[in-house]
Scaffold this motif. Structure first.
Motif, PDB file in Angstrom:
ATOM      1  N   GLY A  65      43.012  23.980   9.464  1.00 21.48           N
ATOM      2  CA  GLY A  65      42.205  23.110   8.626  1.00 21.48           C
ATOM      3  C   GLY A  65      41.876  23.726   7.270  1.00 21.48           C
ATOM      4  N   ASN A  66      40.999  23.048   6.567  1.00 22.27           N
ATOM      5  CA  ASN A  66      40.546  23.488   5.249  1.00 22.27           C
ATOM      6  C   ASN A  66      39.195  24.188   5.354  1.00 22.27           C
ATOM      7  OD1 ASN A  66      42.783  22.301   3.856  1.00 22.27           O
ATOM      8  ND2 ASN A  66      41.793  20.289   4.037  1.00 22.27           N
ATOM      9  N   PRO A  67      38.881  25.046   4.381  1.00 29.14           N
ATOM     10  CA  PRO A  67      37.561  25.704   4.406  1.00 29.14           C
ATOM     11  C   PRO A  67      36.446  24.670   4.274  1.00 29.14           C
ATOM     12  CG  PRO A  67      39.056  26.772   2.850  1.00 29.14           C
ATOM     13  CD  PRO A  67      39.707  25.493   3.252  1.00 29.14           C
ATOM     14  N   LEU A  68      35.273  25.052   4.744  1.00 29.55           N
ATOM     15  CA  LEU A  68      34.091  24.196   4.637  1.00 29.55           C
ATOM     16  C   LEU A  68      32.978  24.967   3.940  1.00 29.55           C
ATOM     17  CD1 LEU A  68      32.476  21.584   5.436  1.00 29.55           C
ATOM     18  CD2 LEU A  68      31.707  22.881   7.442  1.00 29.55           C
ATOM     19  N   THR A  69      32.400  24.356   2.924  1.00 31.91           N
ATOM     20  CA  THR A  69      31.213  24.899   2.268  1.00 31.91           C
ATOM     21  C   THR A  69      30.039  23.996   2.619  1.00 31.91           C
ATOM     22  OG1 THR A  69      32.520  25.792   0.433  1.00 31.91           O
ATOM     23  CG2 THR A  69      30.153  25.510   0.065  1.00 31.91           C
ATOM     24  N   PHE A  70      28.980  24.573   3.161  1.00 35.63           N
ATOM     25  CA  PHE A  70      27.839  23.754   3.588  1.00 35.63           C
ATOM     26  C   PHE A  70      26.533  24.465   3.251  1.00 35.63           C
ATOM     27  CE2 PHE A  70      28.968  26.532   7.036  1.00 35.63           C
ATOM     28  CZ  PHE A  70      27.782  26.894   7.653  1.00 35.63           C
ATOM     29  N   GLU A  71      25.491  23.675   3.072  1.00 29.59           N
ATOM     30  CA  GLU A  71      24.199  24.194   2.662  1.00 29.59           C
ATOM     31  C   GLU A  71      23.387  24.701   3.850  1.00 29.59           C
ATOM     32  OE1 GLU A  71      22.171  21.238   0.403  1.00 29.59           O
ATOM     33  OE2 GLU A  71      23.548  21.377  -1.300  1.00 29.59           O
ATOM     34  N   ASN A  72      22.414  25.540   3.523  1.00 26.57           N
ATOM     35  CA  ASN A  72      21.572  26.144   4.556  1.00 26.57           C
ATOM     36  C   ASN A  72      20.390  25.218   4.885  1.00 26.57           C
ATOM     37  OD1 ASN A  72      20.619  28.082   6.343  1.00 26.57           O
ATOM     38  ND2 ASN A  72      19.439  29.159   4.782  1.00 26.57           N
ATOM     39  N   ASN A  73      20.725  24.038   5.427  1.00 27.34           N
ATOM     40  CA  ASN A  73      19.702  23.078   5.844  1.00 27.34           C
ATOM     41  C   ASN A  73      20.252  22.218   6.972  1.00 27.34           C
ATOM     42  OD1 ASN A  73      21.352  21.105   4.551  1.00 27.34           O
ATOM     43  ND2 ASN A  73      20.287  21.465   2.611  1.00 27.34           N
ATOM     44  N   GLU A  74      19.456  21.288   7.444  1.00 26.27           N
ATOM     45  CA  GLU A  74      19.850  20.460   8.583  1.00 26.27           C
ATOM     46  C   GLU A  74      21.113  19.666   8.291  1.00 26.27           C
ATOM     47  OE1 GLU A  74      19.812  18.691  12.325  1.00 26.27           O
ATOM     48  OE2 GLU A  74      18.558  20.344  11.587  1.00 26.27           O
ATOM     49  N   GLY A  75      21.188  19.119   7.083  1.00 23.65           N
ATOM     50  CA  GLY A  75      22.379  18.362   6.724  1.00 23.65           C
ATOM     51  C   GLY A  75      23.627  19.223   6.704  1.00 23.65           C
TER      52      GLY A  75
ATOM     53  N   HIS B 197      26.716  28.425   2.687  1.00 21.50           N
ATOM     54  CA  HIS B 197      27.592  29.188   3.567  1.00 21.50           C
ATOM     55  C   HIS B 197      29.027  28.666   3.460  1.00 21.50           C
ATOM     56  CE1 HIS B 197      23.792  30.462   5.070  1.00 21.50           C
ATOM     57  NE2 HIS B 197      23.560  29.375   5.791  1.00 21.50           N
ATOM     58  N   VAL B 198      29.982  29.512   3.841  1.00 26.42           N
ATOM     59  CA  VAL B 198      31.398  29.135   3.848  1.00 26.42           C
ATOM     60  C   VAL B 198      31.972  29.410   5.223  1.00 26.42           C
ATOM     61  CG1 VAL B 198      33.678  29.571   2.860  1.00 26.42           C
ATOM     62  CG2 VAL B 198      31.662  29.616   1.392  1.00 26.42           C
ATOM     63  N   ALA B 199      32.703  28.429   5.776  1.00 29.70           N
ATOM     64  CA  ALA B 199      33.284  28.569   7.115  1.00 29.70           C
ATOM     65  C   ALA B 199      34.788  28.373   7.043  1.00 29.70           C
ATOM     66  CB  ALA B 199      32.662  27.553   8.068  1.00 29.70           C
ATOM     67  N   ARG B 200      35.505  29.180   7.839  1.00 34.32           N
ATOM     68  CA  ARG B 200      36.959  29.034   7.992  1.00 34.32           C
ATOM     69  C   ARG B 200      37.302  29.206   9.466  1.00 34.32           C
ATOM     70  NH1 ARG B 200      40.541  31.485   3.209  1.00 34.32           N
ATOM     71  NH2 ARG B 200      41.837  29.763   3.973  1.00 34.32           N
ATOM     72  N   ALA B 201      38.411  28.595   9.874  1.00 39.68           N
ATOM     73  CA  ALA B 201      38.770  28.584  11.296  1.00 39.68           C
ATOM     74  C   ALA B 201      40.193  29.085  11.505  1.00 39.68           C
ATOM     75  CB  ALA B 201      38.622  27.170  11.856  1.00 39.68           C
ATOM     76  N   VAL B 202      40.396  29.788  12.631  1.00 39.99           N
ATOM     77  CA  VAL B 202      41.728  30.243  13.051  1.00 39.99           C
ATOM     78  C   VAL B 202      41.860  30.004  14.550  1.00 39.99           C
ATOM     79  CG1 VAL B 202      41.834  32.006  11.251  1.00 39.99           C
ATOM     80  CG2 VAL B 202      40.967  32.607  13.521  1.00 39.99           C
TER      81      VAL B 202
ATOM     82  N   GLU C 115      41.685  17.749  16.574  1.00 37.00           N
ATOM     83  CA  GLU C 115      42.988  17.766  15.918  1.00 37.00           C
ATOM     84  C   GLU C 115      43.944  18.757  16.560  1.00 37.00           C
ATOM     85  OE1 GLU C 115      44.830  18.631  11.425  1.00 37.00           O
ATOM     86  OE2 GLU C 115      42.650  18.466  11.744  1.00 37.00           O
ATOM     87  N   TYR C 116      43.424  19.931  16.973  1.00 32.49           N
ATOM     88  CA  TYR C 116      44.290  20.971  17.528  1.00 32.49           C
ATOM     89  C   TYR C 116      44.142  21.109  19.040  1.00 32.49           C
ATOM     90  CZ  TYR C 116      45.016  22.311  12.671  1.00 32.49           C
ATOM     91  OH  TYR C 116      45.345  22.301  11.343  1.00 32.49           O
ATOM     92  N   GLN C 117      43.411  20.189  19.645  1.00 29.94           N
ATOM     93  CA  GLN C 117      43.248  20.135  21.111  1.00 29.94           C
ATOM     94  C   GLN C 117      42.734  21.465  21.684  1.00 29.94           C
ATOM     95  OE1 GLN C 117      47.032  18.845  22.672  1.00 29.94           O
ATOM     96  NE2 GLN C 117      46.808  16.761  21.871  1.00 29.94           N
TER      97      GLN C 117
END
Length: 422
Positions: free
Chosen positions: A45-55, A32-37, A70-72
């Motif tokens: 921040g920077n994008p996050l790529t993470f796997e579809n598991n507990e970790g 999966h890929v996550a981005r924040a606004v 960081e952005y309170q």
């Protein structure tokens, strides 16, 4: 009180405060890929790529907390597309962490992909950002964890649909087999899947085998395998048509083998269908307001289970129109200036829920006096087309369902006033 979608839209926008970290996640099978606004749409921040598991889920949680610090920002809302079934485990895990999760319509994501850069380009990073923007603008739907009873109904009814498809396919193949090998069987048995026809196909499926017997032999064989057998007259008719059959006589061994497998599949699917429907009935007995819904004349168990399985707890809907919108049965119109386009249903919702609402309303028109009278009045007195009347009655039915469940009421024909102008 009339339900106004614009009021709902305003509420969704107002829920997003300056203290919100808005995260968009592009869902995939493995990564999966996550981005924040923030609430203004500024990328954080920077994008996050993470796997579809507990970790991977844990890394997402740590990434969110880092951005909040960081952005309170004190609040978090995460949006994602309900892509297949891949989003379910992640959303459940986030709920357990007490993080709010909402969904966005995949069609809307496709339509809004040019908002940021005015190009048709598509990527996981861009889709995640588009999703976050849509949540920021209030184009999302809130979701709540479904209680176990309704989750069971959803799984069981989806399983039932799969079994029905297999059963229909098997029956169609049996009909094709009869057309090729023994088409005259239909002159004796109108329904090829009736008990008499199925027993005949098990015992002596080809005309050649029947010709080697006598009507008495056929009748005797039926008696051994059926409590209520067709009788000697029917056996004589079967013997007579077998003498004049024009069915194929080539590769009969292969045809018999094929039929044997088809009958095995037919037995399996019919048994599975009985089991799943029995389980569905037992689950329905634990729904608090199920007796209220059963009081509606003409509404069968399968229709109730299908609606509850797809919609969840009906008492959570603010209005019957919200249920229609959830199913994609709300009306849409395209117009500009003096030109006015045709009004159609949106079909942007749960297709299985649309089907169950449609089928349930058809049953009510046939078996419920109030709905039947309303349909006749719409068609004959008001000059409506039958389909338009049906769609209006689906809307009426949806409002009845939500009203009955929210107010814990039983079906009351006098209170509904179906015969008055809708």
């Amino acid at each position: 009180m009339k339900f106004k979608m614009q009021d709902r839209q305003n509420q969704l926008i107002e829920r997003i405060s300056p203290q919100h970290l808005i995260v968009g996640i592009d869902i995939a099978q493995q990564t999966h890929v996550a981005r924040a606004v923030n609430f203004r749409g500024k990328i954080l921040g920077n994008p996050l790529t993470f796997e579809n598991n507990e970790g991977g889920f844990s890394s997402l949680f740590q990434w969110i907390r880092k951005l909040q610090k960081e952005y309170q920002l004190t609040d978090v809302i995460i949006g994602m597309e309900p892509t297949g079934h891949y989003w379910i485990n992640l959303s459940t895990w986030l709920f357990e962490q007490e993080i709010e999760v909402v969904t966005v319509n995949p069609y809307h994501v496709k339509r809004n992909k040019e908002n940021r850069d005015n190009t048709q380009s598509k990527s996981d990073l861009k889709d995640a950002l588009v999703i976050a923007d849509m949540v920021k603008n209030g184009y999302y739907a809130s979701i709540q964890p479904t209680s176990e009873k309704f989750e069971k109904l959803r799984v069981l009814m989806a399983n039932r649909d799969t079994i029905i498809k297999r059963l229909v396919s098997t029956v169609n193949q049996i009909n094709r087999w009869v057309d090729l090998v023994f088409p005259e069987l239909r002159e004796v048995f109108k329904n090829v899947t009736g008990k008499g026809a199925i027993t005949t196909l098990r015992l002596f499926p080809t005309p050649q085998e029947i010709r080697a017997l006598t009507p008495e032999d056929i009748s005797s064989s039926w008696k051994k395998h059926m409590k209520r057998q067709p009788g000697l007259k029917k056996a004589a008719a079967l013997f007579r048509v077998a003498q004049q059959s024009v069915g194929t006589e080539s590769a009969l061994d292969a045809h018999r083998f094929h039929l044997q497998q088809l009958l095995e599949e037919y037995d399996l699917t019919t048994t599975q269908l009985e089991r799943v429907e029995e389980t569905v009935r037992s689950v329905l007995d634990h729904i608090p307001y199920i007796e209220n819904l059963r009081s509606i004349n003409g509404l069968n168990t399968i229709s109730i289970a299908g609606i509850l399985g797809e919609a969840g707890d009906l008492s959570q809907f603010s209005h019957g129109n919200a249920l229609l919108r959830h199913a994609g049965l709300h009306l849409v119109e395209a117009s500009s200036g003096k030109w006015r386009g045709q009004t159609v249903i949106s079909k942007r919702g749960r297709s299985r829920l649309r089907r169950f609402l449609y089928m349930a309303t058809m049953n009510l028109i046939n078996n419920n006096q109030e709905f039947k009278a309303r349909h006749i009045y719409n068609v004959q007195e008001r000059g409506m087309r039958r389909m338009k009347s049906l769609m209006k009655l689906i809307g009426k039915f949806a409002r009845i369902l939500v009203g009955m469940t929210k107010n814990q009421e039983v079906y009351n024909p006098e209170k509904i006033h179906l015969l008055q102008a809708a």
